[in-house]
Design a protein around this motif. Structure first.
Motif: not given
Length: 244
Positions: A29-31, A104-107, A111-113, A235-239
């Protein structure tokens, strides 16, 4: 095989799967919320660091698992860079490079998550989590059967290759191709026969359509979920802060 071995060898094997799923969902969700390239890269790096350093997943295993989807992502980005012109030719769309880099960075972050979840959680734990989330039993049974079939087929394939090698079936490239084709055809027949035997065995035991597994206890489930919620909230707060 590699993913399953990494999940059982992970330091977080006994961590509640709900906690790992919550953290993975928060990272995804943060991504999706983040817009800046730097923030997306930080989210992806944080997920990778947590998996490698926190769960102690082998970097070689992580890289080998991530290479196929990353290769697909690279090909997709190159395809987006090539745009058709009015005269029918193709040219590089350099103006869309920032948007492609963001995609690409979002994907990569999503993927890392996902890798952080699957490389640290054995399939029985995932099935138990999905059952708690009221996923249809038919889908869970299909997942379990496919999971078991992978190991059965791998064992049958290895035994077939060993038998063919003992008969010099791989002495040169022509014999190797012929042996591989014969083994693949035989494997298809074995899969059909074993599927029929499995269905007959289930019917003989008055199967009611649901596979049952021994429950796994997670004594620190509440603590694990609290820590996952806290880390996911960060993570969500930073995003959200970067988005605003």
């Amino acid at each position: 095989m590699r993913i399953d071995s990494a999940a059982y060898a992970s330091r977080w094997r006994d961590v509640a799967p709900a906690a790992k799923a919550q953290f993975a969902l928060a990272g995804a969700l943060a991504a999706w919320i983040a817009q800046g390239h730097a923030m997306l890269a930080c989210i992806a790096a944080a997920q990778v660091a947590v998996t490698l350093l926190g769960a102690r997943v082998s970097p070689r295993t992580y890289l080998a698992t991530a290479m196929p989807p990353l290769g697909f992502l690279l090909v997709s980005c190159l395809n987006m860079l090539a745009a058709p012109a009015a005269d029918g030719t193709w040219h590089w769309a350099s103006a869309s490079l920032p948007a492609i880099a963001r995609t690409a960075l979002r994907s990569a972050a999503v993927l890392a998550s996902l890798l952080g979840l699957v490389l640290t959680t054995p399939l029985p734990h995932l099935l138990a989590l999905l059952r708690d989330l009221h996923v249809p039993e038919l889908l869970l049974d299909l997942m379990a059967l496919c999971y078991r079939t992978v190991f059965v087929l791998r064992q049958a394939w290895d035994e077939g290759v060993t038998a063919q090698s003992a008969r010099l079936g791989y002495g040169d490239w022509r014999r190797a191709w012929r042996s591989t084709g014969l083994l693949a055809g035989q494997m298809a027949v074995q899969v059909w026969e074993r599927a029929g035997a499995l269905q007959a065995a289930a019917a003989a035991r008055a199967d009611d359509g649901r596979l049952r597994f021994l429950p796994t206890a997670f004594p620190h489930a509440r603590r694990d979920q609290a820590m996952a919620l806290a880390a996911g909230a960060v993570l969500l707060a930073l995003a959200i802060g970067e988005h605003l």
